[in-house]
Write an enzyme that holds these catalytic residues in place. Structure first.
Site, PDB file in Angstrom:
ATOM      1  CG  PHE A   1      93.837  91.431 -29.641  1.00 58.33           C
ATOM      2  CD1 PHE A   1      94.459  91.333 -28.537  1.00 58.33           C
ATOM      3  CD2 PHE A   1      94.174  90.806 -30.576  1.00 58.33           C
ATOM      4  CE1 PHE A   1      95.053  90.682 -28.427  1.00 58.33           C
ATOM      5  CE2 PHE A   1      95.598  89.994 -30.713  1.00 58.33           C
ATOM      6  CZ  PHE A   1      96.117  90.183 -28.917  1.00 58.33           C
TER       7      PHE A   1
ATOM      8  CB  SER B   1      96.540  85.918 -27.467  1.00 57.31           C
ATOM      9  OG  SER B   1      97.028  85.082 -27.597  1.00 57.31           O
TER      10      SER B   1
ATOM     11  CB  CYS C   1      98.505  88.225 -31.602  1.00 59.44           C
ATOM     12  SG  CYS C   1      98.448  87.287 -31.044  1.00 59.44           S
TER      13      CYS C   1
ATOM     14  CB  THR D   1     102.472  83.442 -26.394  1.00 59.53           C
ATOM     15  OG1 THR D   1     102.013  83.580 -27.674  1.00 59.53           O
ATOM     16  CG2 THR D   1     102.121  82.201 -26.161  1.00 59.53           C
TER      17      THR D   1
ATOM     18  CB  ALA E   1     109.855  84.790 -33.656  1.00 58.67           C
TER      19      ALA E   1
ATOM     20  CG  HIS F   1      98.459  88.412 -37.824  1.00 60.40           C
ATOM     21  ND1 HIS F   1      97.262  87.012 -37.731  1.00 60.40           N
ATOM     22  CD2 HIS F   1      99.111  87.843 -36.714  1.00 60.40           C
ATOM     23  CE1 HIS F   1      97.271  86.019 -37.012  1.00 60.40           C
ATOM     24  NE2 HIS F   1      98.213  86.595 -35.970  1.00 60.40           N
TER      25      HIS F   1
ATOM     26  CB  THR G   1      87.826 106.498 -37.908  1.00 59.46           C
ATOM     27  OG1 THR G   1      87.436 105.891 -37.386  1.00 59.46           O
ATOM     28  CG2 THR G   1      87.699 106.228 -39.427  1.00 59.46           C
TER      29      THR G   1
END
Length: 233
Positions: free
Chosen positions: A2, A47, A54, A56, A70, A108, A154
């Site tokens: 991404f 995704s 991320c 699915t 999960a 992640h 930033t």
């Protein structure tokens, strides 16, 4: 992959526990609605970044999609605190021709950070955050990138130490585009560190492990000497 440029803000319309005997392993099935703008070209298995995580796509229609979350993801991110009608940042995975207006974001999440304060600065907001795993502060540098709830921002200030924190500034335009701007002191934010810093650290460690017999203190001494010389000027 991404970019950290949030495309839409969706609404959590339902959260359903997954059967512990299913492949979800006792996680949550998350349905997000009011996001038709990003579903025109969606496919099963695509995704989508949800608050920087991320996920699915398992089912979808014209205005909503469903994704399984999960147990590990619930523990590592702020998705476990979502409720019906919670709003979330959304971004589709990048295409080959996408302009990189943000930075490389994997979706992640490294840790959760707690917002310490939100301070107005003109029409901007300065947000101060403290990571739950304080050791990630070594990857956060002033003027570097960090993804907060999936939004590429930033870093404007870094204070190291056991009670270390960092700050980002949200300009007026950004405040209208991401859910993070509505959060307050005490709220949690998903944090993904710029992966470049992690790769640099691993490469440097491997180099000095090979040239110094595995003694990483060589690097520490070199950095300390450089800092001392800088302070003498």
């Amino acid at each position: 992959m991404f970019t950290g440029l949030v495309e839409a803000i969706g609404t959590v319309s339902s959260l359903e526990p997954l059967d512990t005997s299913s492949s979800g392993g006792g996680g949550t099935s998350l349905t997000i609605s009011d996001c038709e703008d990003i579903l025109a070209d969606v496919h099963l298995g695509d995704s989508i970044s949800v608050n920087g995580t991320c996920l699915t796509v398992t089912t979808f229609d014209k205005t909503s999609f469903k994704a399984g979350v999960a147990p590990e993801t619930l523990r590592r991110t702020n998705l476990g605190s979502l409720e019906t009608n919670s709003r979330v940042n959304l971004e589709r995975a990048v295409l080959g021709e996408t302009r990189m207006g943000g930075h490389f974001v994997q979706g992640h999440v490294d840790t959760i950070a707690k917002i310490l304060s939100v301070t107005p600065d003109g029409n901007a907001l300065t947000v101060r955050l403290q990571p739950r795993e304080i050791e990630v502060m070594r990857y956060i540098v002033e003027k570097g990138f960090v993804a907060l709830d999936g939004a590429s921002l930033t870093v404007t200030k870094v204070v190291d130490g056991p009670d270390g924190y960092f700050e980002v500034m949200l300009i007026a335009y950004t405040q209208d585009k991401i859910v993070t701007a509505a959060k307050k002191a005490g709220d949690d934010v998903n944090v993904e560190i710029d992966m470049v810093g992690k790769y640099v650290e691993k490469s440097v460690q491997a180099y000095f492990a090979g040239t110094g017999g595995g003694d990483i203190s060589i690097l520490e001494k070199m950095v300390s000497r450089l800092v001392d010389e800088k302070l003498k000027r």
